[in-house]
Design a protein around this motif. Structure first.
Motif, PDB file in Angstrom:
ATOM      1  N   GLN A  51      80.898  23.700  81.770  1.00 56.30           N
ATOM      2  CA  GLN A  51      80.525  24.295  80.486  1.00 56.30           C
ATOM      3  C   GLN A  51      80.036  25.714  80.704  1.00 56.30           C
ATOM      4  N   ILE A  52      80.466  26.623  79.844  1.00 55.62           N
ATOM      5  CA  ILE A  52      79.937  27.978  79.858  1.00 55.62           C
ATOM      6  C   ILE A  52      79.405  28.313  78.466  1.00 55.62           C
ATOM      7  N   LEU A  53      78.418  29.174  78.408  1.00 56.56           N
ATOM      8  CA  LEU A  53      77.885  29.715  77.163  1.00 56.56           C
ATOM      9  C   LEU A  53      78.106  31.219  77.209  1.00 56.56           C
ATOM     10  N   THR A  73      75.450  34.746  68.009  1.00 54.28           N
ATOM     11  CA  THR A  73      74.974  33.565  68.727  1.00 54.28           C
ATOM     12  C   THR A  73      75.671  33.493  70.071  1.00 54.28           C
ATOM     13  N   SER A  74      75.312  32.502  70.857  1.00 53.33           N
ATOM     14  CA  SER A  74      76.070  32.150  72.054  1.00 53.33           C
ATOM     15  C   SER A  74      76.995  30.996  71.705  1.00 53.33           C
ATOM     16  N   ARG A  75      78.207  31.044  72.219  1.00 53.45           N
ATOM     17  CA  ARG A  75      79.176  30.004  71.926  1.00 53.45           C
ATOM     18  C   ARG A  75      79.527  29.267  73.209  1.00 53.45           C
ATOM     19  N   ARG A  76      80.088  28.069  73.029  1.00 51.52           N
ATOM     20  CA  ARG A  76      80.376  27.200  74.176  1.00 51.52           C
ATOM     21  C   ARG A  76      81.864  27.124  74.440  1.00 51.52           C
ATOM     22  N   THR A  90      87.776  26.241  73.957  1.00 48.00           N
ATOM     23  CA  THR A  90      86.621  26.570  73.137  1.00 48.00           C
ATOM     24  C   THR A  90      86.833  26.078  71.706  1.00 48.00           C
ATOM     25  N   TYR A  91      85.757  26.074  70.945  1.00 45.64           N
ATOM     26  CA  TYR A  91      85.832  25.602  69.564  1.00 45.64           C
ATOM     27  C   TYR A  91      86.586  26.606  68.696  1.00 45.64           C
ATOM     28  N   GLY A  92      87.561  26.123  67.943  1.00 46.72           N
ATOM     29  CA  GLY A  92      88.420  26.989  67.146  1.00 46.72           C
ATOM     30  C   GLY A  92      87.887  27.338  65.774  1.00 46.72           C
ATOM     31  N   MET A  93      86.641  26.945  65.459  1.00 46.86           N
ATOM     32  CA  MET A  93      86.012  27.297  64.182  1.00 46.86           C
ATOM     33  C   MET A  93      86.834  26.796  62.997  1.00 46.86           C
ATOM     34  N   THR A  94      87.465  25.628  63.173  1.00 45.27           N
ATOM     35  CA  THR A  94      88.398  25.110  62.169  1.00 45.27           C
ATOM     36  C   THR A  94      87.777  24.092  61.224  1.00 45.27           C
ATOM     37  N   GLU A 103      85.713  38.539  72.786  1.00 45.56           N
ATOM     38  CA  GLU A 103      84.476  38.058  73.404  1.00 45.56           C
ATOM     39  C   GLU A 103      84.724  37.067  74.532  1.00 45.56           C
ATOM     40  N   LEU A 104      85.489  36.016  74.268  1.00 44.61           N
ATOM     41  CA  LEU A 104      85.685  34.994  75.296  1.00 44.61           C
ATOM     42  C   LEU A 104      86.558  35.483  76.450  1.00 44.61           C
ATOM     43  N   ILE A 105      87.701  36.074  76.150  1.00 41.83           N
ATOM     44  CA  ILE A 105      88.595  36.513  77.225  1.00 41.83           C
ATOM     45  C   ILE A 105      87.908  37.513  78.153  1.00 41.83           C
ATOM     46  N   PRO A 106      87.232  38.556  77.629  1.00 45.36           N
ATOM     47  CA  PRO A 106      86.516  39.452  78.544  1.00 45.36           C
ATOM     48  C   PRO A 106      85.450  38.736  79.376  1.00 45.36           C
ATOM     49  N   TYR A 107      84.760  37.764  78.768  1.00 41.97           N
ATOM     50  CA  TYR A 107      83.739  37.036  79.519  1.00 41.97           C
ATOM     51  C   TYR A 107      84.380  36.246  80.665  1.00 41.97           C
ATOM     52  N   VAL A 108      85.460  35.559  80.383  1.00 39.38           N
ATOM     53  CA  VAL A 108      86.136  34.773  81.421  1.00 39.38           C
ATOM     54  C   VAL A 108      86.647  35.688  82.528  1.00 39.38           C
TER      55      VAL A 108
END
Length: 367
Positions: free
Chosen positions: A148-150, A158-161, A221-225, A248-253
């Motif tokens: 798991q990553i935040l 917020t921080s997302r998972r 990750t959660y798709g906010m659907t 946000e997610l791709i740069p973090y990864v």
């Protein structure tokens, strides 16, 4: 994707205490592999029938509703001991199914079964053994990790998972870099689905051990659907999730994992509504991904592809869905010069066995 696909296929109707000779049920029932430790019910037999046993001595009516959204139902009969029992009228498709228990109009989970997030709630789960279940079985092979990553998300304040699958050997060889598949769940599910229901990590472990696929990371990750109601696809706005994923997610990864951080080593895929998200984002942001995969999630036309050098377009569904659409789309894409691959899961519908098989077919084609 068309939301109506979500309502397909899991329907099971009222049990009959008396079965005709043509529907003779074999009494070789065994506990489902998705049961809580030590629980005998629910059970499944070699034909794919499911049998349920619920303790509710004060209830007037108990029914088991199977499938996404709980459509259909198996009516249980009350015994003198206060337990309600019943068997599905017919065999179910191979693989994983959600279900819940309706007791006098109230919705509950089966105390005998483990819970899985689907239908925008934690649902009970049952597994009908599949003839090809070896490809996602837990075997004595080197295993990757799902962690798991935040990650920070300024756009949502917020921080997302997310969950990241890293293949066997990732943590040993600190010099090697890996491609990445961003893999999305469907409506009603969340970022746990592909690992828990889909066994994506075990599918990858087994493929890698057999030398059938290159190792790569999978990010889920959660798709906010789930903020939209079932059937409300027309009201879904992709932009907030597109920002979370791409900006946000791709740069973090890429900053925190050893990735090959370019579009040629980045893929996006998803099942059902996650396929719709994949289709929309790859059309909106053609320079981010080079491999596209829609699993029961719609199709592309040649005019939809905004990137001339896209490396792969993978389209799949179950044979009980709309296989002709997949075949027609793949043919059109190939005629237009794209590397398009279609896969039809035989004997399944809009369900996880279709998507498990689809990932198994997709992975060797990536990167």
């Amino acid at each position: 994707m068309k939301i109506k696909l979500m309502a397909l296929a899991f329907t099971c109707c009222v049990v009959g205490a008396a079965q005709s000779d043509s529907k003779k049920i074999k009494e070789d029932f065994k506990p489902s592999t998705k049961n809580q430790p030590g629980k005998e019910y629910p059970q499944v037999n070699s034909q794919g029938y499911a049998r349920f046993r619920i303790e509710a001595p004060a209830a007037d009516s108990v029914r088991v509703s199977l499938g996404l959204g709980g459509r259909g139902g198996t009516k249980l009969e009350k015994g003198e001991d206060g337990f309600w029992m019943g068997t599905t009228e017919g065999p179910m498709d191979e693989g994983f199914h959600y279900y819940h228990v309706d007791v006098d109009g109230g919705t509950f989970n089966d105390p005998g079964a483990k819970n899985y997030y689907g239908s925008v709630r934690w649902e009970s789960g049952i597994e009908i053994p599949a003839h090809d279940q070896e490809f996602y079985a837990l075997k004595d092979v080197p295993h990757g990790k799902v962690e798991q990553i935040l990650f920070p998300s300024p756009s949502t304040n917020t921080s997302r998972r997310a969950f990241v699958y890293t293949p066997p050997g990732y943590h040993k060889d600190q010099s090697k870099r890996y491609p990445v598949l961003y893999l999305q769940h469907g409506w009603g599910e969340d970022e746990t689905a592909w690992s828990n229901q889909g066994h994506a990590n075990l599918i990858m472990d087994n493929l890698i051990a057999e030398g059938k696929t290159k190792p790569f990371l999978i990010v889920m990750t959660y798709g906010m659907t789930n903020e939209i109601k079932f059937g409300g696809l027309r009201n879904f706005d992709i932009k907030p999730f597109q920002t979370v994923l791409v900006d946000e997610l791709i740069p973090y990864v890429d900053q925190n994992f050893r990735t090959v951080a370019d579009e040629n080593h980045r893929a996006m895929g998803g099942l059902s509504m996650g396929g719709m998200e994949t289709r929309t984002i790859t059309m909106n942001k053609p320079g981010v991904f080079s491999h596209y995969a829609l699993l029961s999630g719609g199709v592309y036309s040649p005019d939809d592809i905004k990137k001339e050098d896209v490396k792969l377009v993978f389209l799949s569904c179950g044979s009980k869905e709309s296989p002709e659409r997949i075949k027609e789309s793949v043919a059109a894409l190939k005629s237009a010069g794209y590397n398009a691959v279609g896969y039809i899961s035989e004997g399944t519908a809009h369900e996880f066995q279709t998507w498990r098989r689809s990932l198994y077919e997709l992975a060797p084609l990536l990167f």
